[in-house]
Design an enzyme around this catalytic site. Structure first.
Site, PDB file in Angstrom:
ATOM      1  N   ARG A   1      78.362  78.338 -12.106  1.00  0.00           N
ATOM      2  CA  ARG A   1      79.487  77.738 -12.846  1.00  0.00           C
ATOM      3  C   ARG A   1      79.954  76.442 -12.204  1.00  0.00           C
ATOM      4  O   ARG A   1      80.166  75.440 -12.865  1.00  0.00           O
ATOM      5  CB  ARG A   1      80.666  78.718 -12.866  1.00  0.00           C
ATOM      6  CG  ARG A   1      80.632  79.669 -14.012  1.00  0.00           C
ATOM      7  CD  ARG A   1      81.788  80.612 -13.926  1.00  0.00           C
ATOM      8  NE  ARG A   1      81.834  81.321 -12.664  1.00  0.00           N
ATOM      9  CZ  ARG A   1      82.306  82.538 -12.510  1.00  0.00           C
ATOM     10  NH1 ARG A   1      82.789  83.188 -13.538  1.00  0.00           N
ATOM     11  NH2 ARG A   1      82.328  83.128 -11.338  1.00  0.00           N
TER      12      ARG A   1
ATOM     13  N   ILE B   1      66.239  99.180  -1.662  1.00  0.00           N
ATOM     14  CA  ILE B   1      65.293 100.314  -1.659  1.00  0.00           C
ATOM     15  C   ILE B   1      64.308 100.153  -2.825  1.00  0.00           C
ATOM     16  O   ILE B   1      64.745 100.002  -3.966  1.00  0.00           O
ATOM     17  CB  ILE B   1      66.030 101.668  -1.837  1.00  0.00           C
ATOM     18  CG1 ILE B   1      67.179 101.812  -0.844  1.00  0.00           C
ATOM     19  CG2 ILE B   1      65.055 102.825  -1.721  1.00  0.00           C
ATOM     20  CD1 ILE B   1      68.027 103.055  -1.090  1.00  0.00           C
TER      21      ILE B   1
ATOM     22  N   THR C   1      76.446  86.010  -4.060  1.00  0.00           N
ATOM     23  CA  THR C   1      75.940  86.822  -2.944  1.00  0.00           C
ATOM     24  C   THR C   1      74.416  86.957  -3.021  1.00  0.00           C
ATOM     25  O   THR C   1      73.693  86.664  -2.058  1.00  0.00           O
ATOM     26  CB  THR C   1      76.573  88.233  -2.999  1.00  0.00           C
ATOM     27  OG1 THR C   1      77.989  88.089  -2.921  1.00  0.00           O
ATOM     28  CG2 THR C   1      76.088  89.103  -1.859  1.00  0.00           C
TER      29      THR C   1
ATOM     30  N   GLU D   1      63.989  95.588 -10.026  1.00  0.00           N
ATOM     31  CA  GLU D   1      64.058  96.465  -8.844  1.00  0.00           C
ATOM     32  C   GLU D   1      65.432  96.397  -8.170  1.00  0.00           C
ATOM     33  O   GLU D   1      65.974  97.417  -7.726  1.00  0.00           O
ATOM     34  CB  GLU D   1      62.971  96.044  -7.830  1.00  0.00           C
ATOM     35  CG  GLU D   1      62.929  96.895  -6.582  1.00  0.00           C
ATOM     36  CD  GLU D   1      62.531  98.338  -6.865  1.00  0.00           C
ATOM     37  OE1 GLU D   1      61.381  98.571  -7.241  1.00  0.00           O
ATOM     38  OE2 GLU D   1      63.387  99.224  -6.715  1.00  0.00           O
TER      39      GLU D   1
ATOM     40  N   GLU E   1      81.047  94.817  -6.970  1.00  0.00           N
ATOM     41  CA  GLU E   1      80.838  94.030  -8.182  1.00  0.00           C
ATOM     42  C   GLU E   1      81.963  93.008  -8.324  1.00  0.00           C
ATOM     43  O   GLU E   1      83.029  93.161  -7.702  1.00  0.00           O
ATOM     44  CB  GLU E   1      80.824  94.957  -9.406  1.00  0.00           C
ATOM     45  CG  GLU E   1      79.669  95.934  -9.422  1.00  0.00           C
ATOM     46  CD  GLU E   1      78.315  95.250  -9.357  1.00  0.00           C
ATOM     47  OE1 GLU E   1      77.966  94.507 -10.286  1.00  0.00           O
ATOM     48  OE2 GLU E   1      77.600  95.443  -8.360  1.00  0.00           O
TER      49      GLU E   1
ATOM     50  N   LYS F   1      73.017 102.702 -12.888  1.00  0.00           N
ATOM     51  CA  LYS F   1      71.781 102.878 -12.101  1.00  0.00           C
ATOM     52  C   LYS F   1      71.119 104.219 -12.413  1.00  0.00           C
ATOM     53  O   LYS F   1      69.891 104.313 -12.522  1.00  0.00           O
ATOM     54  CB  LYS F   1      72.098 102.775 -10.613  1.00  0.00           C
ATOM     55  CG  LYS F   1      72.583 101.395 -10.203  1.00  0.00           C
ATOM     56  CD  LYS F   1      73.256 101.432  -8.850  1.00  0.00           C
ATOM     57  CE  LYS F   1      73.697 100.068  -8.384  1.00  0.00           C
ATOM     58  NZ  LYS F   1      74.577 100.108  -7.221  1.00  0.00           N
TER      59      LYS F   1
HETATM   60  P1  NAP Z   1      78.513  86.968  -7.445  1.00  0.00           P
HETATM   61  O1  NAP Z   1      78.546  86.784  -5.993  1.00  0.00           O
HETATM   62  O2  NAP Z   1      79.790  87.123  -8.201  1.00  0.00           O
HETATM   63  O3  NAP Z   1      77.694  85.729  -8.063  1.00  0.00           O
HETATM   64  C1  NAP Z   1      77.612  85.508  -9.436  1.00  0.00           C
HETATM   65  C2  NAP Z   1      77.070  84.103  -9.664  1.00  0.00           C
HETATM   66  O4  NAP Z   1      76.953  83.897 -11.077  1.00  0.00           O
HETATM   67  C3  NAP Z   1      77.975  82.994  -9.125  1.00  0.00           C
HETATM   68  O5  NAP Z   1      77.194  82.026  -8.475  1.00  0.00           O
HETATM   69  C4  NAP Z   1      78.597  82.383 -10.384  1.00  0.00           C
HETATM   70  O6  NAP Z   1      78.833  80.997 -10.296  1.00  0.00           O
HETATM   71  C5  NAP Z   1      77.485  82.614 -11.379  1.00  0.00           C
HETATM   72  N1  NAP Z   1      77.972  82.616 -12.759  1.00  0.00           N
HETATM   73  C6  NAP Z   1      78.960  83.370 -13.285  1.00  0.00           C
HETATM   74  N2  NAP Z   1      79.110  83.064 -14.575  1.00  0.00           N
HETATM   75  C7  NAP Z   1      78.212  82.088 -14.865  1.00  0.00           C
HETATM   76  C8  NAP Z   1      77.899  81.355 -16.034  1.00  0.00           C
HETATM   77  N3  NAP Z   1      78.552  81.541 -17.175  1.00  0.00           N
HETATM   78  N4  NAP Z   1      76.916  80.441 -15.949  1.00  0.00           N
HETATM   79  C9  NAP Z   1      76.243  80.224 -14.796  1.00  0.00           C
HETATM   80  N5  NAP Z   1      76.504  80.897 -13.669  1.00  0.00           N
HETATM   81  C10 NAP Z   1      77.481  81.810 -13.710  1.00  0.00           C
HETATM   82  O7  NAP Z   1      77.616  88.222  -7.850  1.00  0.00           O
HETATM   83  P2  NAP Z   1      76.471  88.917  -6.995  1.00  0.00           P
HETATM   84  O8  NAP Z   1      77.071  89.932  -6.100  1.00  0.00           O
HETATM   85  O9  NAP Z   1      75.550  87.900  -6.453  1.00  0.00           O
HETATM   86  O10 NAP Z   1      75.735  89.772  -8.156  1.00  0.00           O
HETATM   87  C11 NAP Z   1      74.853  89.165  -9.053  1.00  0.00           C
HETATM   88  C12 NAP Z   1      74.138  90.258  -9.829  1.00  0.00           C
HETATM   89  O11 NAP Z   1      73.426  91.082  -8.915  1.00  0.00           O
HETATM   90  C13 NAP Z   1      75.055  91.204 -10.602  1.00  0.00           C
HETATM   91  O12 NAP Z   1      74.387  91.637 -11.766  1.00  0.00           O
HETATM   92  C14 NAP Z   1      75.215  92.375  -9.649  1.00  0.00           C
HETATM   93  O13 NAP Z   1      75.525  93.579 -10.317  1.00  0.00           O
HETATM   94  C15 NAP Z   1      73.838  92.441  -9.057  1.00  0.00           C
HETATM   95  N6  NAP Z   1      73.723  93.093  -7.759  1.00  0.00           N
HETATM   96  C16 NAP Z   1      74.558  92.745  -6.743  1.00  0.00           C
HETATM   97  C17 NAP Z   1      74.395  93.344  -5.498  1.00  0.00           C
HETATM   98  C18 NAP Z   1      75.273  93.000  -4.342  1.00  0.00           C
HETATM   99  O14 NAP Z   1      75.157  93.676  -3.310  1.00  0.00           O
HETATM  100  N7  NAP Z   1      76.147  92.027  -4.447  1.00  0.00           N
HETATM  101  C19 NAP Z   1      73.382  94.284  -5.321  1.00  0.00           C
HETATM  102  C20 NAP Z   1      72.539  94.611  -6.387  1.00  0.00           C
HETATM  103  C21 NAP Z   1      72.725  93.994  -7.604  1.00  0.00           C
HETATM  104  P3  NAP Z   1      79.923  80.362  -9.281  1.00  0.00           P
HETATM  105  O15 NAP Z   1      79.430  80.724  -7.909  1.00  0.00           O
HETATM  106  O16 NAP Z   1      79.856  78.906  -9.541  1.00  0.00           O
HETATM  107  O17 NAP Z   1      81.219  80.996  -9.622  1.00  0.00           O
HETATM  108  N1  HSE Z   2      78.276  96.926  -6.208  1.00  0.00           N
HETATM  109  C1  HSE Z   2      77.031  97.550  -5.994  1.00  0.00           C
HETATM  110  C2  HSE Z   2      77.183  98.637  -4.943  1.00  0.00           C
HETATM  111  C3  HSE Z   2      76.017  96.535  -5.543  1.00  0.00           C
HETATM  112  O1  HSE Z   2      78.195  98.642  -4.245  1.00  0.00           O
HETATM  113  O2  HSE Z   2      76.304  99.483  -4.835  1.00  0.00           O
HETATM  114  C4  HSE Z   2      74.623  97.087  -5.437  1.00  0.00           C
HETATM  115  O3  HSE Z   2      74.121  97.411  -6.694  1.00  0.00           O
END
Ligand code: NAP
Ligand code: HSE
Length: 433
Positions: free
Chosen positions: A47, A139, A15, A132, A193, A208
């Site tokens: 992955r 934000i 994402t 951030e 998550e 957070k």
């Molecule tokens: P996500 O959609 O699950 O994406 C995770 C990515 O990591 C996927 O591309 C996955 O690969 C890759 N990955 C997992 N294990 C791996 C490994 N061993 N080696 C290399 N790549 C690997 O997660 P996300 O929502 O983008 O979140 C990513 C981070 O941002 C997390 O720490 C989350 O807490 C944080 N975050 C998310 C949001 C949100 O709104 N989603 C907001 C703030 C912060 P594949 O695609 O090939 O499976």
């Molecule tokens: N899973 C988190 C949320 C993503 O819903 O707030 C943003 O950190």
């Protein structure tokens, strides 16, 4: 001569990673002007190389091995968007900083658990570490506290820190829809998550909060001190009761610096928020953070708390800062000077509470509950009992207490703990006034 680009490696193409690619592609020229030089993705990793991610990856080198990604000579900064407090994300972060390269991450779990170690490594290497996007999505609240509010002693930081929970609670409130159904929708929208238990059990908000408290109070990150309760026990009936009383239910994280800055109280729990309070109007995946400074007064930061675009915006803002040469200690104060604050005793706190009991529908049950309240010294302000249940059924009894010590409420519940009248453990929510 054109300025040298800042060359980045992107680990994680989900994402947020996808959002970063789209943002840098769409706004590359204006970002280069503001940063003073282009920000270019050089290499990426995830992955599954074969997965269709809806973005063109052919421009970037692909590395299966995260260690090799960090090691590349053509990479200045690694952006970690994998997630998880330990495992590959932490190994990559350690490797990157160990090589003296900068790290940008959205990973609140990793920063809440290992932030001190990583900040120490970044400071030793004189390399930037920025996060951030780890708190409140789009934000700029970390920037707000580190920079905008830097002149203040902060005494309290509180707010809505999890987009998924806020989306669930406010959607249930608006539509009467089912918890599980709305959670699925939040997952599909990219808010949750990878394991949504982190969201709904309050852990993500606690990560957070611990980060904000460390930055705001100049303390070490103390995630283990956060009292955590999530939203899994909230029922549609609680939301309806709260509405009838003039409140909405929101998952609130709250950190206070107590006793002249020697102790810190941190708690995440669902609370009843009066409709007139600014946090009551925060709905969907929006987050809002209030910080109280001794000269600034009350500051309110509000915006999208989750999702690809807002989170990518925060990640790229960190990259722009780095491209401009802005580093500084990751937690505002150098790690060696952060003061570990002891946990304040939550039992000494006072307030009003909403108590909900699911009880057997038979004579004397209500008297038993109110007797326990009387014996524990809890004064009841209002009480609602749902209409009569079918014979042998269960009914819901909800009450709001007057202001009083939290320990008195805990004592009343202890008196009722073994009671056969209670069909389930009671639910206690605090009121924010
Ligand atoms: P996500 O959609 O699950 O994406 C995770 C990515 O990591 C996927 O591309 C996955 O690969 C890759 N990955 C997992 N294990 C791996 C490994 N061993 N080696 C290399 N790549 C690997 O997660 P996300 O929502 O983008 O979140 C990513 C981070 O941002 C997390 O720490 C989350 O807490 C944080 N975050 C998310 C949001 C949100 O709104 N989603 C907001 C703030 C912060 P594949 O695609 O090939 O499976
Ligand atoms: N899973 C988190 C949320 C993503 O819903 O707030 C943003 O950190």
């Amino acid at each position: 001569m054109a300025a040298e680009p800042l060359r980045i490696a992107l680990a994680g193409l989900g994402t947020v990673g996808g959002g970063v690619i789209r943002l840098l592609t769409a706004n590359g020229a204006l970002i280069a002007r503001r940063a003073g030089r282009p920000i270019e993705i050089v290499a990426v990793s995830a992955r599954d190389r074969g997965k269709d991610r809806g973005v063109d990856l052919s421009r970037f080198a692909w590395e299966d091995d995260l260690a090799l990604l960090a090691q590349r000579d053509d990479v200045d900064i690694v952006v970690e968007l994998i997630g998880g407090s330990d495992g590959p994300a932490l190994a990559l972060a350690r490797r990157t900083l160990g090589l003296g390269k900068g790290l940008v991450t959205a990973n609140k779990a990793m920063i809440a658990h290992h932030g001190m170690e990583l900040a120490g490594a970044a400071e030793s290497a004189n390399a930037p570490l920025k996060f951030e996007a780890a708190v409140a999505g789009g934000i700029p609240v970390i920037k707000g506290l580190r920079e905008g509010a830097a002149a203040n002693a902060l005494t309290r930081i509180y707010g809505i820190l999890n987009g998924t929970c806020n989306y669930i609670l406010s959607t249930m409130e608006d539509t009467g829809r089912d918890f599980a159904d709305v959670l699925k929708e939040a997952q599909a929208l990219g808010y949750a998550e990878a394991d949504p238990a982190f969201d709904i059990e309050g852990t993500d908000a606690a990560h957070k909060l611990a980060i904000l408290a460390a930055i705001g109070f100049g303390a070490g990150v103390a995630f283990d001190q956060v009292e955590v309760d999530g939203i899994t026990r909230i029922r549609a009936a609680d939301i309806a009761r709260a509405q009838a009383l003039g409140y909405v239910i929101r998952l609130i994280g709250m950190a206070e610096c107590e006793e002249g800055g020697t102790r810190m109280f941190q708690r995440v729990q669902p609370c009843l928020v009066p409709r007139s309070h600014p946090l009551a109007a925060v709905d969907g995946a929006t987050n809002a953070v209030v910080a109280e400074g001794n000269f600034s007064g009350r500051l309110l930061f509000q915006g999208a708390g989750a999702g690809d675009g807002p989170t990518a915006s925060a990640v790229v803002a960190d990259l722009i800062d780095i491209a401009r040469g802005d580093a500084g200690p990751p937690f505002s104060v150098p790690v060696a000077e952060l003061e570990p604050l002891a946990a304040a005793d939550g039992a000494t706190r006072t307030g009003r509470a909403y108590l909900r009991f699911i009880v057997a529908d038979r004579p004397g049950v209500l008297a038993e509950i109110t007797a326990a309240m009387r014996d524990a010294g809890v004064s009841i302000e209002s009480l609602i009992q749902q209409g009569q249940a079918a014979e042998g059924g269960e009914v819901l009894v909800a009450m709001v207490t007057h202001e009083g010590p939290e320990r008195a409420v805990a004592h009343a519940l202890e008196l009722l703990r073994e009671s056969p009248s209670l069909a389930r453990p009671p639910l206690v929510l605090r009121l924010i006034d």
